[in-house]
Design a protein around this motif. Structure first.
Motif, short mmCIF file in Angstrom:
data_model
loop_
_atom_site.label_atom_id
_atom_site.label_comp_id
_atom_site.label_asym_id
_atom_site.label_seq_id
_atom_site.Cartn_x
_atom_site.Cartn_y
_atom_site.Cartn_z
N ALA A 52 0.84 -1.20 0.00
CA ALA A 52 0.00 0.00 0.00
C ALA A 52 0.87 1.25 0.00
O ALA A 52 1.88 1.32 0.71
N THR A 53 0.48 2.23 -0.80
CA THR A 53 1.22 3.48 -0.89
C THR A 53 0.36 4.63 -0.39
O THR A 53 -0.75 4.84 -0.89
N LEU A 54 0.87 5.34 0.60
CA LEU A 54 0.14 6.48 1.15
C LEU A 54 0.35 7.69 0.26
O LEU A 54 1.49 8.04 -0.08
N THR A 55 -0.73 8.35 -0.16
CA THR A 55 -0.64 9.52 -1.02
C THR A 55 -0.65 10.80 -0.19
O THR A 55 -0.96 10.79 1.00
N TYR A 97 -4.81 5.71 0.28
CA TYR A 97 -3.87 4.63 -0.01
C TYR A 97 -4.16 4.06 -1.40
O TYR A 97 -5.32 3.99 -1.83
N ILE A 98 -3.11 3.63 -2.08
CA ILE A 98 -3.25 2.93 -3.36
C ILE A 98 -2.75 1.51 -3.17
O ILE A 98 -1.62 1.29 -2.71
N ILE A 102 -8.02 4.02 -2.20
CA ILE A 102 -9.08 3.94 -1.20
C ILE A 102 -8.91 5.05 -0.16
O ILE A 102 -7.79 5.51 0.09
N LYS A 103 -10.02 5.49 0.39
CA LYS A 103 -10.01 6.52 1.42
C LYS A 103 -10.68 5.97 2.67
O LYS A 103 -11.34 4.92 2.63
N PHE A 104 -10.55 6.68 3.77
CA PHE A 104 -11.23 6.30 5.00
C PHE A 104 -12.51 7.12 5.13
O PHE A 104 -12.54 8.31 4.81
N LEU A 105 -13.56 6.48 5.58
CA LEU A 105 -14.88 7.12 5.63
C LEU A 105 -14.98 8.12 6.78
O LEU A 105 -14.44 7.90 7.86
#
Length: 295
Positions: free
Chosen positions: A171-174, A179-180, A192-195
């Motif tokens: 996973a790569t943090l942007t 994360y990708i 993906i993002k956190f809700l």
């Protein structure tokens, strides 16, 4: 959680040299004529709640960017009025109003909080009002028998703050706090993002609408649609929807597992053992009406 000492808020220190000194001419009637700002008032205690996100996933400019704790006040009769409001309950605004009431920093919008941080604050607020012991009833998922359970919320909250080790290769943090991840079968790069509170409301609305229309449940696809930002660099809703519908099951399962693993904090859960059939399971703490109104 750390409780803030509010003693200094409630009275004037005896060592404060700037405090007025009564003279012989002062009388009880003179003292009773103090203005409201001079009269002593009781101040509600506050405490700091550790945020599971540690402020890492809020963009610059957000009041919680890089902030790992948030100050809240203890629950009072005012918050009980919020919890008993039928109007707020009917409009599904109870929790948002409760959070807005207990959070000290007025720049923080409860709906902008990540779900993990919202849950941590909700549990912390409940503990300040009624303590950490939560007694409720749960139906066994195996035999459906009703079991009385006692849950230590302090322990559940501490477990929810555990860090999750992430392999940078997976996973790569942007820079946007997302994360990708790359899926194992098709090699799709899924962002993906956190809700937050807004996303949670939209998701619940979709589920409610499907129930009203008596449509088949689509929990897996609805959840994915709520947290996928882009696929292979494209944020087009139709392309994302096509991926969700057509991706191999292994890829879809990997993306959901990545979302669960990467989300800061863990779902609050406890060890359950049925008194009737001895079924054992790890179950989530039920946040029902009894959560804020203990027996």
């Amino acid at each position: 959680m750390s409780v803030r000492n509010n003693f200094e808020r409630t009275q004037t220190s005896a060592e404060d040299e700037s405090a007025p000194v009564p003279t012989e001419a002062d009388s009880p009637s003179d003292l009773s004529s103090e203005t409201p700002t001079q009269q002593m008032t009781f101040s509600v205690p506050t405490e700091f709640v550790e945020l599971p996100s540690k402020g890492k996933f809020y963009l610059q400019g957000h009041p919680l960017h890089g902030v790992d704790t948030l100050e809240i006040k203890f629950m009072t009769a005012k918050e009980e009025d919020i919890l008993t409001s039928k109007t707020l309950l009917k409009k599904n605004l109870t929790i948002d109003r409760l959070l807005r009431s207990v959070i000290i920093d007025r720049n923080v919008d409860p709906l902008d909080l990540l779900v993990a941080d919202r849950n941590a604050i909700i549990v912390a607020a409940r503990i300040t009002g009624y303590g950490s012991q939560y007694s409720t009833s749960i139906n066994c998922p195996s035999c459906n028998a009703t079991n009385g359970v006692n849950i230590d919320l302090e322990k559940a909250l501490e477990e929810g703050l555990e860090d999750v080790e992430i392999d940078e290769e997976d996973a790569t943090l942007t820079e946007n706090g997302t994360y990708i991840v790359e899926t194992p079968r098709t090699g799709a790069k899924v962002e993906i993002k956190f809700l937050n509170g807004h996303d949670e409301k939209r998701y619940n609305h979709v589920i409610d609408q499907r129930k009203k229309l008596k449509l088949p449940e689509s929990v897996a696809t609805s959840v994915m649609a709520s947290f996928i930002v882009s696929v292979n660099g494209s944020s087009d809703p139709h392309y994302i929807g096509s991926f969700i519908e057509n991706a191999p099951a292994a890829d879809a399962r990997y993306v959901r597992r990545a979302f669960t693993t990467l989300t800061p904090g863990k779902d609050m859960s406890f060890n359950f053992c049925c008194s009737e059939c001895d079924h054992e399971a790890r179950m989530e703490v039920p946040l029902n009406a009894e959560f804020f109104w203990p027996k």
